[in-house]
Design an enzyme around this catalytic site. Structure first.
Site, PDB file in Angstrom:
ATOM      1  N   CYS A   1       0.859  -1.196   0.000  1.00 35.82           N
ATOM      2  CA  CYS A   1       0.000   0.000   0.000  1.00 35.82           C
ATOM      3  C   CYS A   1       0.889   1.238   0.000  1.00 35.82           C
ATOM      4  O   CYS A   1       1.757   1.387   0.868  1.00 35.82           O
ATOM      5  CB  CYS A   1      -0.917   0.010   1.212  1.00 35.82           C
ATOM      6  SG  CYS A   1      -2.044   1.434   1.238  1.00 35.82           S
TER       7      CYS A   1
ATOM      8  N   CYS B   1      69.769   3.330 -12.281  1.00 36.09           N
ATOM      9  CA  CYS B   1      68.703   4.337 -12.156  1.00 36.09           C
ATOM     10  C   CYS B   1      69.225   5.677 -12.636  1.00 36.09           C
ATOM     11  O   CYS B   1      70.290   6.133 -12.208  1.00 36.09           O
ATOM     12  CB  CYS B   1      68.236   4.425 -10.705  1.00 36.09           C
ATOM     13  SG  CYS B   1      67.030   5.749 -10.429  1.00 36.09           S
TER      14      CYS B   1
ATOM     15  N   CYS C   1      71.674  -6.045 -20.651  1.00 34.24           N
ATOM     16  CA  CYS C   1      71.576  -7.063 -19.615  1.00 34.24           C
ATOM     17  C   CYS C   1      70.621  -6.639 -18.516  1.00 34.24           C
ATOM     18  O   CYS C   1      70.065  -5.542 -18.549  1.00 34.24           O
ATOM     19  CB  CYS C   1      72.973  -7.374 -19.049  1.00 34.24           C
ATOM     20  SG  CYS C   1      73.691  -5.952 -18.167  1.00 34.24           S
TER      21      CYS C   1
ATOM     22  N   CYS D   1      32.074  22.838  -6.740  1.00 31.80           N
ATOM     23  CA  CYS D   1      33.178  22.167  -6.056  1.00 31.80           C
ATOM     24  C   CYS D   1      33.131  22.356  -4.547  1.00 31.80           C
ATOM     25  O   CYS D   1      33.939  21.749  -3.829  1.00 31.80           O
ATOM     26  CB  CYS D   1      34.515  22.645  -6.600  1.00 31.80           C
ATOM     27  SG  CYS D   1      34.846  24.408  -6.305  1.00 31.80           S
TER      28      CYS D   1
END
Length: 474
Positions: A270, A422, A417, A340
């Site tokens: 209902c 780095c 190789c 925002c």
């Protein structure tokens, strides 16, 4: 006054008092007379309406209402000394919803009934006629148009008026017999204006329906107990009835759980919902205040032009002007961007945090063309483009590079190789296990039998035949 007339009057008034309750019949204290209220029985689904061309300027004009009860007709009477032997009772007949011409027709018929009963009491016959035959006598059917009678020529009761002459004032709309209709001075339409009449009828109908409901027995489908309507409540849309004790517990549980939008009728499937007035009637003031606050908040959340002040200590609802991205809190006067939720920045694009940039990128990729344009207008096309480029860069780096174990710099291996250097911190590391290598002897990692990368310096490296041969010769 003869003793016969006196006795007849007393007997009639006593009989009326025993037949009708105090709301329907009241005997006057100072004179031989009284007041009767005639409540008419209306057909089912009886409708009243106000025509759109009404003389009054009403917001109700042109609307139709279904009612069960109409305000009563009121018959005020006084018995003369020679009643009932010679003279009829003097009376006035008033009603709110009948026009003066219709009331005049009823007055005339009451005179005729007296002529038929001359010499005997007539009040009960009058009341029975008004209660049972008024609608049929005036040809009133559903839908019935409400009207306010305009001032007419008043007919005073004189000896020249023939008691046997019926005036045709019947009809649902009050007939248009002559340009100037005759109104009996005893007929009173007791209402100020059409708008007041509508409100009085609706209020009376509602009050009578509540009175009838309170006097009946109903079975509560929650506790399965029969209770009087005064101890029950029904949902307005579906008319399902439950006892107030069960509904009180049901409402309190839902409100404590914050489900203020779910105060539906307990009947399965209902959709009827309790009104705030019904909730207020059953629950305590503290719980109702919580219900009212949560209901307002949930309603505001559904409104597109309502935003909340982004300050955690405020959170007040703020109305957003159409086409404007600035919101000003009326409580703390904080001006913020409604998109925002940061400090208002004018026409500059909204600032995007790193976390928001990730979400923005995903939102843009899944959006359709209109939403893509909206996002570009909101954040700027350059910001969107930057987010997409960063996504592509990140995906490419994840596929084609590894991070230095020392500084985290992404390193791409093109050839050679598995001993890597780095470019950021110049640290030697193994491409296979990503372990740091000794700066003094980095190749020991590949020559030590105990190392997991023993003899795997060129593992998974595509070496051209001539280069591999050069390595062997060396």
């Amino acid at each position: 006054m003869s003793s016969e007339d006196r006795e007849a009057q007393e007997d009639e008034l006593l009989a009326l008092a025993s037949i009708y309750d105090g709301d329907e019949f009241r005997k006057a204290e100072s004179v031989q007379g009284g007041e009767t209220r005639i409540y008419l029985d209306l057909p089912q689904n009886f409708k009243i309406f106000v025509s759109g061309n009404s003389n009054e300027c009403l917001q109700n004009s042109g609307f139709e209402y279904t009612i069960c009860f109409l305000p009563p007709l009121v018959l005020n009477f006084e018995l003369p000394p020679d009643y009932p032997s010679s003279s009829p009772p003097s009376f006035t007949l008033s009603g709110k919803w009948l026009s003066p011409t219709q009331l005049s027709a009823l007055c005339k018929h009451l005179d005729n009934l007296w002529e038929e009963h001359r010499g005997s009491v007539v009040l009960f016959a009058w009341m029975q006629f008004l209660k049972e035959e008024t609608l049929a006598y005036l040809n009133i059917v559903s839908p019935f148009e409400l009207k306010i009678g305009s001032p007419k020529k008043v007919q005073r009761r004189t000896a020249q008026a023939s008691p046997n002459t019926e005036l045709d004032f019947g009809g649902a709309a009050g007939s248009d017999v002559d340009q100037e209709e005759i109104v009996d001075e005893r007929a009173v339409q007791d209402v100020e204006s059409l708008s007041n009449l509508i409100q009085e009828i609706l209020d009376f109908d509602q009050a009578q329906q509540i009175k009838c409901f309170n006097s009946k027995l109903f079975l509560c489908n929650i506790c399965f107990c029969e209770k009087l309507g005064s101890e029950c409540m029904y949902f307005l849309e579906c008319r399902h009835v439950y006892c107030k004790a069960c509904l009180k517990d049901y409402f309190e549980i839902q409100i404590r759980d914050g489900q203020v939008q779910c105060l539906n009728c307990p009947e399965p499937k209902c959709p009827s919902v309790a009104t705030p007035g019904q909730v207020k009637e059953l629950v305590e003031a503290e719980l109702f205040a919580r219900y009212d606050r949560l209901l307002l908040q949930s309603t505001l959340d559904l409104m597109a032009d309502v935003v909340y002040c982004p300050r955690p200590c405020c959170q007040l609802p703020v109305m957003q002007e159409p086409g404007c991205t600035m919101g000003i809190c009326s409580s703390c006067n904080f001006a913020f961007c409604t998109l925002c939720r940061l400090t208002y920045h004018g026409v500059s694009p909204c600032k995007v945090t790193a976390e928001k940039l990730m979400d923005l990128r995903n939102e843009y990729l899944q959006a359709d063309e209109p939403n893509k344009r909206l996002l570009e207008q909101r954040y700027g096309k350059r910001v969107i483009q930057k987010a997409l480029e960063e996504l592509e860069s990140k995906e490419w780096l994840e596929k084609n590079s590894k991070n230095c174990p020392c500084c985290g710099t992404p390193i791409e291996k093109l050839d050679g190789c598995n001993k890597m250097t780095c470019t950021g911190c110049m640290q030697y590391f193994c491409w296979i296990c990503m372990g740091s290598l000794s700066r003094a002897n980095p190749y020991k990692h590949f020559n030590d039998p105990a190392s997991p990368c023993f003899n795997r310096l060129f593992y998974a490296v595509d070496v051209a035949d001539d280069i591999w041969e050069d390595e062997i010769e060396d």
